[in-house]
Scaffold this active site. Structure first.
Site, PDB file in Angstrom:
ATOM      1  N   SER A  56     -49.668 -36.040  60.090  1.00  0.00           N
ATOM      2  CA  SER A  56     -49.454 -35.246  58.887  1.00  0.00           C
ATOM      3  C   SER A  56     -50.468 -34.115  58.799  1.00  0.00           C
ATOM      4  CB  SER A  56     -49.527 -36.153  57.654  1.00  0.00           C
ATOM      5  OG  SER A  56     -50.727 -35.918  56.947  1.00  0.00           O
ATOM      6  N   LYS A  57     -49.989 -33.016  58.240  1.00  0.00           N
ATOM      7  CA  LYS A  57     -50.811 -31.815  58.077  1.00  0.00           C
ATOM      8  C   LYS A  57     -52.079 -32.108  57.307  1.00  0.00           C
ATOM      9  CE  LYS A  57     -47.762 -28.697  56.236  1.00  0.00           C
ATOM     10  NZ  LYS A  57     -46.730 -27.741  56.357  1.00  0.00           N
ATOM     11  N   ARG A  58     -51.949 -32.947  56.290  1.00  0.00           N
ATOM     12  CA  ARG A  58     -53.077 -33.193  55.395  1.00  0.00           C
ATOM     13  C   ARG A  58     -54.120 -34.102  56.042  1.00  0.00           C
ATOM     14  NH1 ARG A  58     -49.090 -34.131  52.644  1.00  0.00           N
ATOM     15  NH2 ARG A  58     -48.138 -32.109  52.436  1.00  0.00           N
TER      16      ARG A  58
END
Ligand code: GLU
Length: 469
Positions: A234-236
């Site tokens: 995930s990007k986060r």
């Protein structure tokens, strides 16, 4: 039939390594089939798209070997808005879609559950178009939708379990599901190779193809890429941006080799192979069904091997962005005019065997280009002990008297200085290294001193000695 594949990213953020992998798989498949690779930017979500993300995608693709001008496109989904609306209208006119003004709450109140899909309330109520009226696709009541998937065989979806899904919103704008199908159709796409997360969309999309009277494409849903906890990258949470790896100094060759190994392996017991072998041997239908672990440590090790395999001149060139701070790379701690290409060339072969990513070149060679070294205080405290001051005095005296300033003489001289105090070379050279480079680890010391030169070496040892008073 000419094979036509497409890569269709949405420009909503940095370019995800999972996207890069899908792009490469499409690219290779097209090449193997003598087909065409189409790039389509799915930019209809105006609120989330930014032009710089599109540019980021184009340059990241370019970096990884899918170079501008060598594919069809980029097309922009937004330019096709008229086609999307026309398809929605055709589906309505042919009775395959109908208007509905139910809110989510209305549906919940009727079905008694927030998890239940749409209940078909407006199927036969004859509601016409109007503000706030969404257009829903009328899914078949019976039968099943069989998707032909090169990786998964023939996943089969019961039609009665597919709700009448929305194809155009209350303001008339077509949704992703429809726009994506219409674009694939107008672009003559024959094979849709994409991430597994889209598989739930596929039966709906296939029904749209059929309703619009066109033979659906062959699909291939590639398993997702996960982190060490088996969570989808995930990007986060995870480092997913291809640009971040590029800026850290991963080589494009290493990166694309590694990406292709996610869920697939070349023949033999090989992992690091020339790109031509991957282009020859990769088979979409051999891609593993389980999710693929993106192992950054392994990628690092790969990259180190790729770096070591470069001819020195190429290694020197490859390091330049970090040495001169060009492009998106952070500037080095020295001024450009302090950089000395000859000094760098002299130590480059030593550095090449020691670094795993190109940005690591900076802490290895910064001592050469700075007026005084950046002292790592923790390293200083750990190294400078009782006796270090005297040892540095002796080193200065011995180095001053040295006839020839070369690595071998420097080594034997310092060895002798240590021996007089009953010290092994390792213990003797540690304070000298910290005095001269500011660090406890780095390139071989005596070669470093040779390149740094007598005057600068002595100045630094004397400065360190003064600090110890
Ligand atoms: N724009 C979609 C995405 O980025 C692509 C969907 C597809 O490949 O069909 O996920």
């Amino acid at each position: 039939m000419t094979v036509r594949v497409r890569f269709a990213p949405s420009p909503t953020g940095m370019f995800h390594v999972g996207g890069a992998r899908s792009a490469l798989q499409n690219w290779i498949y097209a090449k193997q089939q003598g087909g065409v690779f189409v790039l389509r930017i799915e930019d209809t979500d105006a609120a989330r798209n930014k032009p710089e993300w599109t540019e980021g995608i184009l340059s990241a693709l370019d970096w990884i070997g899918i170079s501008r001008g060598s594919y069809e496109g980029p097309y922009f989904q937004s330019a096709n808005a008229g086609e999307h609306r026309a398809a929605a209208a055709r589906l309505y006119d042919s009775g395959r879609a109908y208007y509905c003004d139910c809110t989510r709450e209305d549906v919940q109140a009727r079905t008694g559950s927030q998890y239940q899909g749409y209940d078909g309330y407006h199927r036969d109520r004859g509601l016409g178009p109007g503000p706030g009226h969404a257009l829903r696709f009328r899914t078949p009541d019976e039968g099943a939708t069989v998707v032909v998937d090169l990786i998964r065989g023939e996943p089969t979806f019961e039609n009665k379990l597919i709700e009448d899904f929305v194809i155009a919103r209350g303001d008339g704008s077509p949704v992703f599901l429809l726009a994506n199908v219409v674009d694939d159709m107008t672009m003559g796409i024959t094979h849709v190779i994409r991430a597994e997360e889209h598989l739930p969309n596929t039966p709906k999309q296939q029904l749209l193809w059929e309703a619009l009277g066109v033979k659906p494409p062959i699909w291939a849903h590639v398993p997702v890429v996960v982190n060490e906890k088996r969570q989808k990258l995930s990007k986060r949470r995870d480092k997913v941006a291809l640009e971040a790896y590029r800026d850290e100094g991963y080589l494009a060759g290493a990166m694309r080799n590694y990406l292709m190994l996610l869920g697939w392996a070349p023949s033999g017991d090989r992992e690091i192979v020339p790109w031509s072998v991957i282009e020859d041997e990769f088979r979409l239908d051999e891609v593993n069904l389980s999710s693929a672990f993106f192992d950054e440590k392994k990628l690092r090790a790969f990259n180190g091997e790729y770096i070591r395999a470069l001819p020195v001149a190429e290694f020197i060139d490859a390091c330049q962005p970090w040495l001169t701070g060009t492009g998106t790379i952070a500037p080095p701690p020295w001024q450009p005019e302090e950089f000395d290409a000859d000094a760098f060339a002299a130590v480059a072969p030593l550095a090449q065997t020691r670094i795993a990513v190109l940005s690591e070149i900076v802490p290895n060679v910064d001592f050469l280009f700075l007026a005084s070294p950046l002292i790592d205080e923790a390293a200083w405290t750990k190294t400078m002990k009782d006796g270090s001051a005297e040892l540095l005095d002796d080193a200065v005296a011995a180095f001053e008297a040295l006839e020839s300033w070369d690595a071998e003489s420097l080594k034997s001289t310092l060895e002798a200085v240590g021996a007089e105090r009953g010290l092994k070379l390792g213990k003797t050279q540690a304070p000298v290294r910290v005095a001269v480079t500011g660090r406890t680890v780095g390139l071989p010391l005596f070669e470093s001193l040779e390149v740094l030169g007598r005057e600068r070496t002595l100045t630094r040892i004397r400065a360190a000695r003064l600090r110890l008073v």
